[in-house]
Enzyme design. Structure first.
Site, PDB file in Angstrom:
ATOM      1  N   LYS A 182      -2.832   6.397  -8.656  1.00  0.00           N
ATOM      2  CA  LYS A 182      -2.970   5.324  -9.646  1.00  0.00           C
ATOM      3  C   LYS A 182      -4.452   4.977  -9.657  1.00  0.00           C
ATOM      4  O   LYS A 182      -4.987   4.446  -8.679  1.00  0.00           O
ATOM      5  CB  LYS A 182      -2.097   4.138  -9.221  1.00  0.00           C
ATOM      6  CG  LYS A 182      -2.473   2.785  -9.766  1.00  0.00           C
ATOM      7  CD  LYS A 182      -2.252   2.634 -11.254  1.00  0.00           C
ATOM      8  CE  LYS A 182      -2.623   1.215 -11.676  1.00  0.00           C
ATOM      9  NZ  LYS A 182      -4.043   0.887 -11.315  1.00  0.00           N
ATOM     10  N   GLY A 239      -6.880  -2.640  -0.190  1.00  0.00           N
ATOM     11  CA  GLY A 239      -7.180  -3.729  -1.117  1.00  0.00           C
ATOM     12  C   GLY A 239      -6.848  -5.075  -0.521  1.00  0.00           C
ATOM     13  O   GLY A 239      -6.957  -5.265   0.693  1.00  0.00           O
ATOM     14  N   SER A 240      -6.400  -5.977  -1.379  1.00  0.00           N
ATOM     15  CA  SER A 240      -6.190  -7.352  -0.936  1.00  0.00           C
ATOM     16  C   SER A 240      -4.895  -7.518  -0.147  1.00  0.00           C
ATOM     17  O   SER A 240      -3.972  -6.712  -0.254  1.00  0.00           O
ATOM     18  CB  SER A 240      -6.144  -8.282  -2.142  1.00  0.00           C
ATOM     19  OG  SER A 240      -4.964  -8.029  -2.886  1.00  0.00           O
ATOM     20  N   GLY A 243      -2.040  -7.915  -2.672  1.00  0.00           N
ATOM     21  CA  GLY A 243      -1.646  -6.626  -3.253  1.00  0.00           C
ATOM     22  C   GLY A 243      -0.845  -5.785  -2.271  1.00  0.00           C
ATOM     23  O   GLY A 243       0.202  -5.220  -2.600  1.00  0.00           O
ATOM     24  N   GLY A 244      -1.339  -5.731  -1.039  1.00  0.00           N
ATOM     25  CA  GLY A 244      -0.649  -4.942  -0.011  1.00  0.00           C
ATOM     26  C   GLY A 244       0.743  -5.462   0.269  1.00  0.00           C
ATOM     27  O   GLY A 244       1.710  -4.692   0.379  1.00  0.00           O
ATOM     28  N   GLU A 263      -4.127  -1.175   3.843  1.00  0.00           N
ATOM     29  CA  GLU A 263      -5.256  -1.695   4.615  1.00  0.00           C
ATOM     30  C   GLU A 263      -5.722  -2.915   3.832  1.00  0.00           C
ATOM     31  O   GLU A 263      -6.163  -2.786   2.693  1.00  0.00           O
ATOM     32  CB  GLU A 263      -6.316  -0.591   4.719  1.00  0.00           C
ATOM     33  CG  GLU A 263      -7.355  -0.890   5.756  1.00  0.00           C
ATOM     34  CD  GLU A 263      -8.685  -1.092   5.120  1.00  0.00           C
ATOM     35  OE1 GLU A 263      -8.938  -2.243   4.702  1.00  0.00           O
ATOM     36  OE2 GLU A 263      -9.445  -0.118   5.024  1.00  0.00           O
ATOM     37  N   CYS A 300     -14.425  -3.678   4.055  1.00  0.00           N
ATOM     38  CA  CYS A 300     -13.314  -4.269   4.814  1.00  0.00           C
ATOM     39  C   CYS A 300     -13.734  -4.540   6.249  1.00  0.00           C
ATOM     40  O   CYS A 300     -13.061  -5.267   6.965  1.00  0.00           O
ATOM     41  CB  CYS A 300     -12.090  -3.365   4.778  1.00  0.00           C
ATOM     42  SG  CYS A 300     -12.454  -1.646   4.574  1.00  0.00           S
ATOM     43  N   GLU A 393     -10.083 -14.139   5.064  1.00  0.00           N
ATOM     44  CA  GLU A 393     -11.210 -13.351   4.589  1.00  0.00           C
ATOM     45  C   GLU A 393     -11.770 -13.896   3.266  1.00  0.00           C
ATOM     46  O   GLU A 393     -11.003 -14.292   2.387  1.00  0.00           O
ATOM     47  CB  GLU A 393     -10.745 -11.898   4.369  1.00  0.00           C
ATOM     48  CG  GLU A 393     -11.884 -10.976   3.923  1.00  0.00           C
ATOM     49  CD  GLU A 393     -11.422  -9.539   3.672  1.00  0.00           C
ATOM     50  OE1 GLU A 393     -10.198  -9.302   3.594  1.00  0.00           O
ATOM     51  OE2 GLU A 393     -12.299  -8.669   3.551  1.00  0.00           O
TER      52      GLU A 393
END
Lengths: 526, 526
Positions: A182, A239-240, A243-244, A263, A300, A393
């Protein structure tokens, strides 16, 4: 550059809605009308992936290695075209993106070498013991096999190394799994160029076409369909946290749950031990001002939390850090969304009780858009402990210095922080030997423990662990960087009492592949 | 036999509600009033486990091996007392339980040997390259470390080998994780005796007491609290699909999700290739009549699905199988719940369109309770394909023979079956070489692929894989039997640029433990 969706290494015909990439430095639309994928294309990509899996999983190791190397060569051949497009889509400097091409190519070649050598399948052979009492032991042979089609989400902050042909795709293809990417909407052209390189490599190496697809979307529909499709066997995402977690939830609610390797970021604490601050406050301040602001802090592994014990020398560290941060030029962030999020979160955090700004850089480059300004805040250990919000974060060139009253409060602080990708200790000589409980506790919190370094910079090698306890990643047992990233996409199978001629080469008695195997409890190449 | 809950290797004082074990053969209550645990005891067990973890994870490998061996010795010393109690609680025969004591002791000794040898931590060292351009490479060293307290649910069908000191506990303790056992209510006395052996071993070996706790409950409250406790880092379970799914859901809904290793059963298909049926129909029928009814069919590897292509010789197989099954004596099942469930499900399945009984054994042993009767049903390939209900496990001495019209329909059937612990192929000589697509497809469905054997009997060795794709287990990447079961309870950590003196022994330059390591891409003991 072909802007169509790629279904089984074949470009779909142009139809339907399209969208374009934005240059974050100018806010202007970039060349290229990329087609939003549709449900039928998701279905077709997965059908082709599933059918390609049957052939691809059995491709011999030399051919698979050649395929990975050919992808690397095709990417290299894109030269300046690729770097320039990535610069205009990401706002990152040329040098950084040249380096990232090198890293991407290096990762593909690393996995090619791993596959070619072949021992990564962890072959184990326990020979039959026909005379054993009370029952004979059968012959049992075990190895790792690929699990099937993998969905890879491109990450915004590494448009090459964690995107279309990044570590996730390279390790999945190396393992024998087809990949459906994607594409990240922030670097559509970069994605198209790299995907084109993979399409070329599929053709040149005669791989089954379903081994690679890439779909575009300006929303979340296609990603959701990909994760929920019954043929999808695993998902890789960087990503965030939000999102994860959304992907994990989808994957767990499937009729057949599948693993999601998400991650999700980290605040990467740095613990400054007292003697280190006492002896080199200024050197450390400069080192960390650079690490905090590297790549506009969009890593990250960005050091978002600095922990120290109050002392007169710490004031020197603070002063130097403040001056160094103030002098950092502003930099374009990857997208206007990331830029706005950075401003909102850093503004919100400044409202928390006890928070003060230690330094904020002066905005320059006023003509360019989405320019983030480096910021470092400071707070007492007590206020940090009282405010969980400060543990979250803030993606960008931001860090929080927490000043503990004493080493006991420092331990309390460490006890409260969540799982991390990295934790770093700055220590003078053998100072750290006086803190065994601290080191033991830190090892429970992180995937990588660094002594006297900076967490930014993640070496791609066999010993790397880029993954830590939740919420840093969804699964601390795996890494997304380094050669062991391949273990995300495989599972063991045991063959019991099979004829040698019917076994995979990895498990044949004569070891035709010449790999390391654990035979009757001993590692050997025999 | 002390019937109190064990909190940190210490018996709690008797208080509150108690319950007893039932002898399934007689339906009578057995000696012993076991105390239902309470919330405070769960809390205390986890507090002690968490604090013991700090010490236990750093116990040297020789002491850990000695601890495991001492548990084995203490279990052996229980002798007939243990076997007799297990017989009366499970209805299983003496010989089977003697064998299971041997297996349990063997597993503990296997893990002791693994830990003592030490290479299982998969140490990887990539040395620094200070001269590398454009950036130097740091020194990175990686190994596996334990994750923390593990909750183990005892399984009903192996009151020793998959219970208090079974493979889950042995592998968790070997990895360096404390264990909290939720005792299975069907074998309370067996659990108490084995737990007593562990308590003895903790004391004799001077282990931190929090390393082992065991709690009793006659319901689900304690299990749920254990899984939801923030200190719990993983869960191991062998049992029903429903039970496993409930635990997975709880674990995923925690603030910090944790892995659940649930082995949830399987129908373990047997594929009879035509020549095998043509040449030895009778031998195969006898072999499988025995395997289907072994231990009253109460194995997760029980062959619940027999697949063959119709032929005149298959009629011979059916006839022999029917006769053999009819002659199997009835046997006591583990609990009245399991017995009732077996009757209900096998009755329900007989209502499905196209299902006929091929054979039902004659009930004997009429004086004993919970006596299951072996049953084999038969159905056409078409009817099997049309009824998903027929794909579900019926725990007990039951199997379903599916008669496919031809090899194409056989392939269709295989395509539809879910993930399995085992799949077995019965083939005459090189017959199977004509079915490469079949073997390839079968390998995607199972954790263990057997040629010309029976799936019952799971060898405890390094190459064993006892775990398959969902729904056979919650995570096909791990095994619950064999030495690699230890990998369920560990995760990697990378140390970057640490002084040699501060590194764990496993990663020190001089390799003081003498283990196999991957150093700069080469396996070596140097």
């Amino acid at each position: 550059m072909n802007e169509n969706n790629i279904i089984g290494a074949t470009y779909a015909t142009s139809e339907g809605k399209s969208f374009s990439a934005i240059n974050p430095s100018t806010g202007l639309m970039l060349e290229g009308n990329f087609r939003v994928a549709n449900t039928a294309q998701v279905e077709e990509a997965l059908m082709l992936a599933e059918s390609a899996f049957t052939a691809y999983k059995n491709v011999d190791k030399a051919s698979k290695a050649k395929f990975l190397r050919t992808i690397a060569e095709e990417i290299t051949a894109l030269g300046e075209t690729l770097v320039n497009r990535a610069v205009s889509e990401s706002g990152l400097p040329v040098g950084r993106l040249q380096g990232e091409v090198g890293r991407t190519v290096g990762q593909l070649n690393l996995f090619a070498k791993l596959v070619e050598e072949g021992s990564w399948v962890n072959a184990i052979i326990d020979h039959a013991l026909p005379e054993r009492q009370p029952l004979p032991r059968p012959d049992i042979r075990r190895m790792l096999i690929p699990i099937g089609p993998v969905v890879v989400f491109g990450a915004s902050n590494f448009p090459l190394a964690f995107s279309v042909a990044g570590g996730d795709t390279a390790s999945a293809l190396a393992s024998g799994c087809p990949v459906i990417v994607k594409a990240h909407p922030a670097h559509l052209g970069t994605s198209a160029l790299v995907a084109g390189a993979i399409v070329q490599a599929v053709a040149k190496c005669g791989m089954p076409k379903g081994v690679f697809s890439m779909l575009y979307d300006d929303g979340y529909t296609i990603g959701e369909q990909l994760v929920k499709h019954p043929f999808t066997q695993a998902v890789a995402f960087t990503g965030s946290f939000r999102g994860g977690m959304a992907l994990m939830k989808m994957a767990q609610e499937r009729e057949k749950p599948i693993p999601v390797f998400a991650e999700m970021g980290s605040i990467n604490p740095i613990i400054f031990l007292p003697q280190a601050i006492a002896t080199k406050a200024e050197e450390l301040a400069h080192k960390y001002a650079a690490s905090i602001t590297l790549g506009a802090g969009q890593f990250c592994t960005n050091p978002g939390l600095l922990l120290a014990i109050e002392s007169p020398e710490l004031d020197k560290f603070k002063e130097t850090l403040a001056n160094a941060i103030s002098a950092i030029p502003s930099a374009t962030m990857l997208t206007s969304g990331i830029y706005q999020n950075y401003n909102t979160l850093s503004e919100e955090v400044s409202q928390v009780k006890g928070i003060k700004w230690l330094a904020q850089a002066n905005a320059i480059n006023g003509d360019l858009q989405n320019q983030s300004v480096a910021k470092v805040a400071v707070v007492s250990g007590a206020d940090f402990l009282a405010n969980p919000k400060l543990h979250e974060e803030i993606f960008g060139p931001y860090s929080l210095l927490v000043v503990a009253e004493n080493s006991s409060q420092l331990q309390d602080i460490i006890q409260t922080i969540g799982g991390q990708l990295t934790v770093t200790v700055m220590s003078e000589n053998q100072e750290i030997a006086n803190y065994p409980a601290l080191v033991s506790k830190l090892s429970e919190k992180t995937g990588r423990l660094i002594l006297n370094g900076v967490p930014t910079g993640v070496e791609v090698c066999a010993a790397m662990q880029h993954g830590g306890p939740f919420p840093a990643t969804s699964d601390s047992r795996f890494t997304s960087v380094g050669s062991t990233a391949i273990y995300r996409f495989v599972r063991p199978i045991a063959f019991q009492d099979w004829d040698d001629s019917l076994l995979p080469d990895e498990l044949k008695q004569g070891n035709p592949l010449g790999i390391f195997r654990l035979i009757d409890q001993t590692y050997t190449k025999d």
